[in-house]
Enzyme design. Structure first.
Site, PDB file in Angstrom:
ATOM      1  N   GLY A 171       6.643  -5.668  26.021  1.00 64.24           N
ATOM      2  CA  GLY A 171       5.710  -6.640  25.450  1.00 64.24           C
ATOM      3  C   GLY A 171       6.184  -8.052  25.655  1.00 64.24           C
ATOM      4  O   GLY A 171       5.394  -8.950  25.997  1.00 64.24           O
ATOM      5  N   SER A 174      -1.102   0.435  18.392  1.00 64.81           N
ATOM      6  CA  SER A 174      -0.963  -0.699  17.476  1.00 64.81           C
ATOM      7  C   SER A 174      -1.054  -2.045  18.191  1.00 64.81           C
ATOM      8  O   SER A 174      -1.373  -3.058  17.569  1.00 64.81           O
ATOM      9  CB  SER A 174       0.371  -0.599  16.735  1.00 64.81           C
ATOM     10  OG  SER A 174       1.447  -0.574  17.657  1.00 64.81           O
ATOM     11  N   HIS A 210       3.964  37.141  -2.979  1.00 62.75           N
ATOM     12  CA  HIS A 210       2.526  36.881  -3.069  1.00 62.75           C
ATOM     13  C   HIS A 210       2.221  35.720  -4.015  1.00 62.75           C
ATOM     14  O   HIS A 210       1.087  35.579  -4.475  1.00 62.75           O
ATOM     15  CB  HIS A 210       1.800  38.138  -3.557  1.00 62.75           C
ATOM     16  CG  HIS A 210       2.021  39.327  -2.701  1.00 62.75           C
ATOM     17  ND1 HIS A 210       1.688  39.347  -1.358  1.00 62.75           N
ATOM     18  CD2 HIS A 210       2.569  40.546  -2.967  1.00 62.75           C
ATOM     19  CE1 HIS A 210       1.997  40.527  -0.846  1.00 62.75           C
ATOM     20  NE2 HIS A 210       2.543  41.270  -1.792  1.00 62.75           N
ATOM     21  N   ASP A 266       6.731   4.954  25.413  1.00 61.06           N
ATOM     22  CA  ASP A 266       5.944   6.071  25.922  1.00 61.06           C
ATOM     23  C   ASP A 266       5.243   5.753  27.240  1.00 61.06           C
ATOM     24  O   ASP A 266       4.357   6.496  27.671  1.00 61.06           O
ATOM     25  CB  ASP A 266       4.930   6.552  24.876  1.00 61.06           C
ATOM     26  CG  ASP A 266       4.066   5.417  24.344  1.00 61.06           C
ATOM     27  OD1 ASP A 266       4.193   4.288  24.854  1.00 61.06           O
ATOM     28  OD2 ASP A 266       3.272   5.671  23.418  1.00 61.06           O
ATOM     29  N   HIS A 326       1.059  42.256   3.601  1.00 64.39           N
ATOM     30  CA  HIS A 326       2.476  42.459   3.901  1.00 64.39           C
ATOM     31  C   HIS A 326       2.710  42.403   5.409  1.00 64.39           C
ATOM     32  O   HIS A 326       3.772  42.776   5.889  1.00 64.39           O
ATOM     33  CB  HIS A 326       2.960  43.808   3.351  1.00 64.39           C
ATOM     34  CG  HIS A 326       2.570  44.054   1.936  1.00 64.39           C
ATOM     35  ND1 HIS A 326       1.520  44.862   1.587  1.00 64.39           N
ATOM     36  CD2 HIS A 326       3.083  43.563   0.787  1.00 64.39           C
ATOM     37  CE1 HIS A 326       1.401  44.871   0.267  1.00 64.39           C
ATOM     38  NE2 HIS A 326       2.334  44.089  -0.248  1.00 64.39           N
TER      39      HIS A 326
END
Length: 550
Positions: free
Chosen positions: A533, A430, A61, A384, A220
């Site tokens: 790119g 980005s 705890h 991706d 608990h």
């Protein structure tokens, strides 16, 4: 499968206690030399002329209860195994080591093991001549028909109040009475999405349905009162607040927002906001947390505790302490705003016509739009799979603005800046920001009298500065850099296109990528695959060169 970070299960609690002692911010904690099985943590600056306060229970705890040992709170904490009450002997030894003539008060959470073990230890201590009193905390209101309400997070508030009274030098009777009053003024209720991981055991995630939550789950992992078919923060807080309001008499409240261990700081902030904006919020005079005060290992849950205040309880909660685990009580702070200076509006311009520039823009944009599927397929091999869509979105936006005669086509510096602004807005990830940096910097250079080739080269340098990619890192830079270098050398579009093509082709044989998503892939995944790119740059310059020849 167990998901609990540890070395050896049998040493978890002792090693954790040592870690807590090593990191004590006030250097005021020590462990009684009673062997590994009796874990008693005490204030090493304790004055036995005052009433001693002892609490404890099962470990798991944290920061309760060791985190509340220190000036202004507990004198000693007795730690059992994970979720197991400490032994009678451990509690008894805590009593006889910290208790002087003023006596001691045991503050106990209302669980059978704690109640019995602390109770028997108290009776044995009395036989030895010690003055011992005990307060049982029963703050849990989740199970309204339970004749033995559990002691949960509100126990920490009772520790704080009793600690203040003891620090003031009050008698055992006075400290006990104030602690009892604090407990009776306190109500708590909790909720969890999942139970906790216990060392060496697999967690049962089937009890709470996916997307649901359990109201009143015990600290608990005990079953709660009911299941809610929601994980919506507002709906959940409303359900808890409704029950807390039923226990409120309308007096000012202290509110404690407690993390049971598994919620993020962001989630706890949301829950705090919801609670302070709820029907309960107007009564809250003091706020404690959001913080982890009485946890249930890593249970993904939280609890709300309220204490109905009077002057003495308020003073007690505000008194300073020297502990590692307590969160100082504060008045809720009003949200304010200060006047803000806004950034200048996007560059103002007057649309203008230039058929040559319009044709060049159409060639550039249409090429990228036509390449959408091809570039996506190429990117799916090394990223991706969205490079084509990203470039096409930017190209489509610029082309639509051009055809609607909304661009300053006859003002190259303004045109580059506006194109940069559009790309940052429309292109995701980005890529849009990088292209926007390049065009914006190039536009600024044109304003200062640079040639187009010089401006584009400076824009590329700024892109590299902020993006971090260099030639050889397997990005669009590998095609842009040689193409802009050819422009600076005064070469024609055919030579510029050839330079871009050669740069793009070079990415097929680069052994690793050092920027972008491709940097996460191994050599085998990259071999023979052209950077998407760089491919886009190659195709654009090829289309511009073909158009120029025509």
């Amino acid at each position: 499968m167990s998901q609990f970070f540890m070395n050896q299960k049998q040493n978890v609690v002792n090693e954790a206690i040592e870690g807590i002692l090593l990191s004590s911010p006030h250097a005021n904690l020590s462990r009684l030399a009673l062997g590994p099985q009796m874990r008693v943590i005490v204030r090493n600056d304790w004055d036995k002329s005052r009433v001693a306060l002892i609490s404890g229970g099962g470990s798991g705890h944290e920061p309760a209860h060791i985190g509340f040992v220190g000036k202004g709170m507990l004198t000693a904490a007795v730690c059992g195994d994970i979720f197991a009450s400490p032994s009678v002997d451990a509690v008894l030894h805590a009593i006889i080591n910290v208790t002087g003539e003023a006596g001691c008060l045991l503050i106990v959470k209302n669980y059978t093991g704690d109640r019995l073990n602390f109770g028997l230890a108290a009776e044995k201590a009395k036989q030895l001549g010690y003055r011992v009193a005990m307060v049982m905390v029963r703050d849990d209101i989740a199970l309204p028909d339970n004749p033995q309400p559990r002691g949960i997070a509100g126990t920490a508030m009772v520790h704080k109040v009793a600690g203040y009274a003891a620090e003031q030098g009050q008698s055992l009777e006075q400290v006990t009475a104030l602690a009892q009053r604090a407990g009776e003024a306190t109500a708590s209720i909790g909720l969890a999405f999942t139970t906790c991981h216990v060392p060496g055991e697999a967690r049962d995630d089937r009890r709470v349905p996916q997307g649901g939550s359990e109201l009143g789950m015990g600290i608990h992992g005990e079953p709660g009162a009911s299941t809610l078919n929601t994980q919506n923060s507002r709906e959940i807080v409303t359900a808890l607040v409704q029950r807390l309001c039923a226990k409120s008499t309308g007096r000012s409240l202290a509110l404690m927002v407690n993390n049971l261990g598994g919620f993020s700081a962001l989630e706890m902030a949301l829950l705090t906001r919801e609670t302070l904006h709820s029907a309960l919020g107007k009564q809250v005079k003091l706020l404690i947390g959001p913080a982890t005060l009485v946890s249930a290992l890593d249970m993904k849950g939280f609890s709300l505790s309220i204490m109905q205040l009077d002057d003495e309880l308020e003073t007690a909660l505000l008194a300073p302490v020297e502990t590692s685990g307590w969160a100082n009580a504060i008045p809720p702070v009003a949200v304010t705003e200060v006047e803000a200076k806004r950034a200048a509006q996007q560059q103002t311009f007057t649309p203008s016509a230039n058929p040559t520039v319009a044709a060049t823009l159409k060639t550039l944009c249409q090429t990228l739009m036509d390449l959408e599927s091809e570039l996506n397929q190429l990117d799916a091999k090394v990223g991706d799979g969205d490079t084509g869509s990203t470039f096409a979105a930017g190209a489509r936006s610029v082309l639509e603005a051009s055809e609607a005669q909304q661009l300053p086509l006859n003002q190259p510096d303004a045109l580059l800046t506006v194109v940069g602004e559009k790309l940052a807005t429309v292109m995701g990830g980005s890529s849009g920001v990088l292209m926007s940096i390049m065009f914006t910097a190039a536009g600024q250079q044109l304003t200062q009298g640079a040639s187009l080739a010089q401006a584009l080269s400076t824009g590329l340098e700024r892109m590299q500065h902020y993006g971090g990619a260099q030639v050889g890192d397997r990005t669009m830079i590998d095609a842009l850099h040689p193409a802009f270098a050819a422009l600076l050398n005064g070469e024609d579009l055919a030579a510029v296109a050839a330079a871009a093509r050669q740069g793009a082709e070079s990415t097929c044989t680069m052994r690793s990528a050092r920027a972008g998503r491709s940097s996460y892939l191994n050599q085998e995944s990259l071999d023979g695959v052209k950077d998407p790119g760089a491919c886009a740059v190659e195709k654009v310059f090829a289309a511009l060169a073909a158009g120029h020849r025509a």
